[in-house]
Scaffold this motif. Structure first.
Motif, PDB file in Angstrom:
ATOM      1  N   LEU A 381       0.813  -1.209   0.000  1.00  0.00           N
ATOM      2  CA  LEU A 381       0.000   0.000   0.000  1.00  0.00           C
ATOM      3  C   LEU A 381       0.845   1.255   0.000  1.00  0.00           C
ATOM      4  N   ASP A 382       0.357   2.281  -0.711  1.00  0.00           N
ATOM      5  CA  ASP A 382       0.874   3.645  -0.596  1.00  0.00           C
ATOM      6  C   ASP A 382      -0.083   4.433   0.292  1.00  0.00           C
ATOM      7  N   LEU A 383       0.444   5.420   1.012  1.00  0.00           N
ATOM      8  CA  LEU A 383      -0.335   6.172   1.997  1.00  0.00           C
ATOM      9  C   LEU A 383      -0.521   7.614   1.544  1.00  0.00           C
ATOM     10  N   TRP A 384      -1.778   8.098   1.667  1.00  0.00           N
ATOM     11  CA  TRP A 384      -2.111   9.484   1.340  1.00  0.00           C
ATOM     12  C   TRP A 384      -2.816  10.110   2.538  1.00  0.00           C
ATOM     13  N   ARG A 385      -2.657  11.399   2.653  1.00  0.00           N
ATOM     14  CA  ARG A 385      -3.312  12.128   3.742  1.00  0.00           C
ATOM     15  C   ARG A 385      -3.907  13.427   3.197  1.00  0.00           C
ATOM     16  N   GLY A 386      -4.990  13.879   3.862  1.00  0.00           N
ATOM     17  CA  GLY A 386      -5.629  15.121   3.426  1.00  0.00           C
ATOM     18  C   GLY A 386      -7.133  14.973   3.451  1.00  0.00           C
ATOM     19  N   ASP A 387      -7.794  15.533   2.445  1.00  0.00           N
ATOM     20  CA  ASP A 387      -9.251  15.519   2.350  1.00  0.00           C
ATOM     21  C   ASP A 387      -9.663  14.522   1.274  1.00  0.00           C
ATOM     22  N   LEU A 388     -10.458  13.512   1.652  1.00  0.00           N
ATOM     23  CA  LEU A 388     -10.907  12.502   0.702  1.00  0.00           C
ATOM     24  C   LEU A 388     -12.025  12.996  -0.211  1.00  0.00           C
ATOM     25  N   ALA A 389     -12.497  14.199   0.006  1.00  0.00           N
ATOM     26  CA  ALA A 389     -13.551  14.813  -0.825  1.00  0.00           C
ATOM     27  C   ALA A 389     -14.810  13.956  -0.841  1.00  0.00           C
ATOM     28  N   LEU A 390     -15.169  13.427   0.333  1.00  0.00           N
ATOM     29  CA  LEU A 390     -16.376  12.603   0.426  1.00  0.00           C
ATOM     30  C   LEU A 390     -17.616  13.417   0.763  1.00  0.00           C
ATOM     31  N   ASP A 391     -17.425  14.665   1.166  1.00  0.00           N
ATOM     32  CA  ASP A 391     -18.550  15.476   1.627  1.00  0.00           C
ATOM     33  C   ASP A 391     -18.841  16.661   0.711  1.00  0.00           C
ATOM     34  N   ASP A 392     -18.347  16.590  -0.542  1.00  0.00           N
ATOM     35  CA  ASP A 392     -18.581  17.727  -1.430  1.00  0.00           C
ATOM     36  C   ASP A 392     -19.805  17.549  -2.311  1.00  0.00           C
ATOM     37  N   GLY A 393     -20.575  16.480  -2.081  1.00  0.00           N
ATOM     38  CA  GLY A 393     -21.810  16.266  -2.828  1.00  0.00           C
ATOM     39  C   GLY A 393     -21.634  15.650  -4.197  1.00  0.00           C
ATOM     40  N   VAL A 394     -20.419  15.325  -4.584  1.00  0.00           N
ATOM     41  CA  VAL A 394     -20.162  14.716  -5.887  1.00  0.00           C
ATOM     42  C   VAL A 394     -20.009  13.213  -5.701  1.00  0.00           C
ATOM     43  N   PRO A 395     -20.755  12.377  -6.471  1.00  0.00           N
ATOM     44  CA  PRO A 395     -20.607  10.926  -6.324  1.00  0.00           C
ATOM     45  C   PRO A 395     -19.190  10.485  -6.625  1.00  0.00           C
ATOM     46  N   ARG A 396     -18.679   9.579  -5.801  1.00  0.00           N
ATOM     47  CA  ARG A 396     -17.310   9.096  -5.950  1.00  0.00           C
ATOM     48  C   ARG A 396     -17.308   7.591  -6.140  1.00  0.00           C
ATOM     49  N   ASN A 397     -16.396   7.133  -6.987  1.00  0.00           N
ATOM     50  CA  ASN A 397     -16.220   5.698  -7.181  1.00  0.00           C
ATOM     51  C   ASN A 397     -15.555   5.112  -5.951  1.00  0.00           C
ATOM     52  N   ALA A 398     -16.179   4.079  -5.376  1.00  0.00           N
ATOM     53  CA  ALA A 398     -15.634   3.476  -4.160  1.00  0.00           C
ATOM     54  C   ALA A 398     -14.297   2.803  -4.394  1.00  0.00           C
ATOM     55  N   TYR A 399     -13.972   2.498  -5.667  1.00  0.00           N
ATOM     56  CA  TYR A 399     -12.745   1.773  -5.968  1.00  0.00           C
ATOM     57  C   TYR A 399     -11.679   2.668  -6.588  1.00  0.00           C
ATOM     58  N   GLU A 400     -11.866   3.998  -6.459  1.00  0.00           N
ATOM     59  CA  GLU A 400     -10.872   4.961  -6.915  1.00  0.00           C
ATOM     60  C   GLU A 400     -10.628   5.996  -5.814  1.00  0.00           C
ATOM     61  N   LEU A 401      -9.405   6.474  -5.749  1.00  0.00           N
ATOM     62  CA  LEU A 401      -9.035   7.487  -4.757  1.00  0.00           C
ATOM     63  C   LEU A 401      -8.770   8.799  -5.476  1.00  0.00           C
ATOM     64  N   GLN A 402      -9.565   9.831  -5.127  1.00  0.00           N
ATOM     65  CA  GLN A 402      -9.356  11.156  -5.697  1.00  0.00           C
ATOM     66  C   GLN A 402      -8.210  11.840  -4.949  1.00  0.00           C
ATOM     67  N   THR A 403      -7.112  12.074  -5.650  1.00  0.00           N
ATOM     68  CA  THR A 403      -5.891  12.568  -4.983  1.00  0.00           C
ATOM     69  C   THR A 403      -5.679  14.068  -5.152  1.00  0.00           C
ATOM     70  N   GLU A 404      -6.679  14.780  -5.739  1.00  0.00           N
ATOM     71  CA  GLU A 404      -6.481  16.214  -5.964  1.00  0.00           C
ATOM     72  C   GLU A 404      -6.247  16.966  -4.660  1.00  0.00           C
ATOM     73  N   GLN A 405      -6.936  16.546  -3.581  1.00  0.00           N
ATOM     74  CA  GLN A 405      -6.796  17.242  -2.300  1.00  0.00           C
ATOM     75  C   GLN A 405      -6.018  16.405  -1.283  1.00  0.00           C
ATOM     76  N   LEU A 406      -5.238  15.468  -1.783  1.00  0.00           N
ATOM     77  CA  LEU A 406      -4.452  14.596  -0.907  1.00  0.00           C
ATOM     78  C   LEU A 406      -2.961  14.795  -1.165  1.00  0.00           C
ATOM     79  N   GLU A 407      -2.201  14.475  -0.139  1.00  0.00           N
ATOM     80  CA  GLU A 407      -0.743  14.530  -0.234  1.00  0.00           C
ATOM     81  C   GLU A 407      -0.182  13.147   0.076  1.00  0.00           C
ATOM     82  N   GLN A 408       0.679  12.665  -0.816  1.00  0.00           N
ATOM     83  CA  GLN A 408       1.260  11.352  -0.593  1.00  0.00           C
ATOM     84  C   GLN A 408       2.315  11.429   0.508  1.00  0.00           C
ATOM     85  N   VAL A 409       2.215  10.521   1.448  1.00  0.00           N
ATOM     86  CA  VAL A 409       3.147  10.500   2.569  1.00  0.00           C
ATOM     87  C   VAL A 409       4.482   9.934   2.099  1.00  0.00           C
ATOM     88  N   ARG A 410       5.554  10.603   2.453  1.00  0.00           N
ATOM     89  CA  ARG A 410       6.891  10.192   2.038  1.00  0.00           C
ATOM     90  C   ARG A 410       7.773   9.987   3.260  1.00  0.00           C
TER      91      ARG A 410
END
Length: 523
Positions: A381-410
């Motif tokens: 697994l790779d790790l991301w942190r931030g906002d998963l954008a689950l509360d913006d009212g836009v339907p999201r695919n459960a099997y995809e991760l929207q990384t626009e508002q996320l930062e990859q942990v290094r």
């Protein structure tokens, strides 16, 4: 106005001609081809969006032309409607002509039968064949009919089993082959009902896909579907009530990795005839779907679902559940996403992306599975942190991760953090983000649920069309004639056979008919 009427009549005759109907049928088949080449928005909206992103120039042009919604596009509908009108225009007048022909008696006996390609002549009392070039000369046909009255009666009687027969003073006229024309009409009527059934199916059907983990259930409700498509006439209230639980999923593979069997053992619950709930066990395999409440449930895929547990920095449980990882190749190298939205106040939400391998391996600088069996399972697994954008009212695919508002942990060297766990192992997340545990591993199965009320009508209309085509192709259209007359003062009996088109069995048919003369002469 008269010229316009003439042009309209000409256009109608062209549209309702058989060659135009065949051309439109071929055009419809060609028009449907893009539906199997390009992803369709009604079935795969994610793939359509991905295509538009990958082809920024060609994609919008294809979208405007309707290539991503082929079966509802104006040009496909135009061909569909024109074919429907053309078939109706072919059927109505031909049906009228067939009914009129069946009401009329067979045609009158021609006067010169020896001009037919297949003919015979018999003299009285010795039946000697003459050449076809001899032209009959009528002297006293009445006496000839008297001489051959018994023969004509015998010919009429023999033909009655296969032909429509008219016995007149002139002779015998027999016809067969109306079933050929009826078969032709049945073929076209079947095509019309195929079109109607197809349209009805597109409007009234529904189809959905769902992933079910072992031990869990599925109910035929919109909330339980991962994806769902329906026709314009479908209403959500039309979903028939049924449910099932996936009790066990089993699979077997050859040493080479070739799949040998997949079996999903389920327990189904549906309404019985008296309103009581009926519960029954069932097994679903790829070639044997389950039918419940008029819906076909097909096993469309399977894979592995790691059970993971995530706790935050304070030790509070943030996430626990089985996460299906979707296979991407024949060895079940599977991709998946874990979303952890329930973290302590003030902390970033977490997201994990990665792969699961039943038999871990390394190839061309990437993790891959070497075999679909669980020989050396590994979760990376790779790790991301931030906002998963689950509360913006836009339907999201459960099997995809929207990384626009996320930062990859290094890590401290700036490389992305890679977490590798076998079943039963756990690891502390960097930067005090919490703790991740790979608790256990379970199986999941993906099911395709489809209800199409037009299938029976489509089957019946297809059988009608195929049966009609067989009758039209293999039944001959034939006519038999017999006439008694006097030629050169000698009574003769002429018989002939006529077919529509080439008919290699016409001469043997005439020979069969003439066997009645031998029986008549023996009595």
């Amino acid at each position: 106005m008269g010229e316009l009427t003439t042009w309209l009549r000409w256009a109608w005759r062209q549209l309702t001609s058989m060659r135009v109907a065949i051309f439109l049928l071929l055009t419809l088949a060609v028009a449907a081809t893009p539906g199997s080449v390009f992803p369709q928005r009604s079935a795969e909206p994610e793939r359509v969006q991905a295509y538009l992103v990958e082809h920024p120039t060609l994609g919008p042009l294809l979208d405007k032309a309707g290539f991503f919604s082929v079966y509802s596009s104006p040009w496909f509908s135009a061909v569909y409607i024109l074919l429907f009108i053309s078939l109706i225009g072919c059927i109505v007048p031909r049906t009228r002509d067939l009914v009129r022909a069946l009401r009329r008696p067979p045609v009158r006996v021609p006067s010169r039968l020896l001009r037919f390609p297949v003919s015979r002549e018999f003299a009285h009392p010795a039946r000697v064949a003459h050449s076809d070039d001899d032209a009959p000369t009528r002297l006293d046909d009445t006496s000839a009919r008297d001489h051959f009255a018994a023969d004509l009666d015998a010919l009429a009687e023999r033909a009655r089993g296969r032909y429509r027969v008219t016995r007149t003073a002139e002779g015998v006229s027999a016809e067969r082959g109306y079933l050929k024309e009826a078969g032709n009409l049945a073929f076209h009527i079947g095509l019309v009902f195929v079109l109607i059934s197809f349209a009805w199916g597109q409007l009234a059907t529904y189809r959905g896909q769902a992933i079910v983990v072992e031990g869990r259930g599925f109910a035929n409700a919109l909330v339980d579907y991962d994806s769902f498509q329906s026709g314009a006439w479908f209403d959500d209230a039309d979903l028939a009530p049924f449910s099932f639980t996936l009790e066990h999923f089993s699979s077997s593979f050859a040493p080479s990795g070739r799949p040998e069997s997949f079996v999903a053992e389920v327990r189904v619950r549906e309404d019985g005839p008296d309103g009581a709930i009926i519960e029954r066990p069932a097994a679903i395999t790829p070639n044997h779907p389950l039918v419940a409440a008029d819906a076909a449930i097909t096993l469309s895929g399977n894979g592995y679902a790691p059970l993971v547990r995530v706790t935050d920095a304070d030790g509070a449980l943030a996430f626990e559940g089985t996460v299906p990882f979707i296979p991407e190749d024949a060895t079940y190298t599977s991709a998946g996403v874990i979303k952890v939205p329930d973290v302590s106040a003030g902390l970033d939400q977490l997201g994990f992306t990665g792969v699961f391998m039943p038999t871990a391996g390394w190839q061309d600088g990437a993790f891959v599975s070497a075999h679909p069996e669980l020989l050396d399972p590994l979760l990376v697994l790779d790790l991301w942190r931030g906002d998963l954008a689950l509360d913006d009212g836009v339907p999201r695919n459960a099997y995809e991760l929207q990384t626009e508002q996320l930062e990859q942990v290094r890590d401290t060297e700036g490389a992305p953090v890679s977490l590798q766990l076998h079943p039963g192992e756990s690891v502390d997340l960097p930067d005090g983000l919490g703790h991740l545990e790979f608790v256990s591993l379970e199986r999941f199965a993906s099911f395709d649920v489809r209800h199409d009320p037009s299938l029976t009508a489509l089957l019946v209309s297809t059988l009608l069309s195929v049966g009609g085509m067989c009758l039209s192709l293999f039944l001959p259209r034939r006519r038999l004639f017999a006439r008694a007359l006097v030629r050169d003062g000698v009574p003769v009996l002429q018989v002939a056979a006529l077919a529509r088109g080439d008919d290699g069995g016409l001469a043997p048919e005439l020979d069969w008919w003439c066997e009645a003369l031998e029986a008549a002469s023996a009595t």
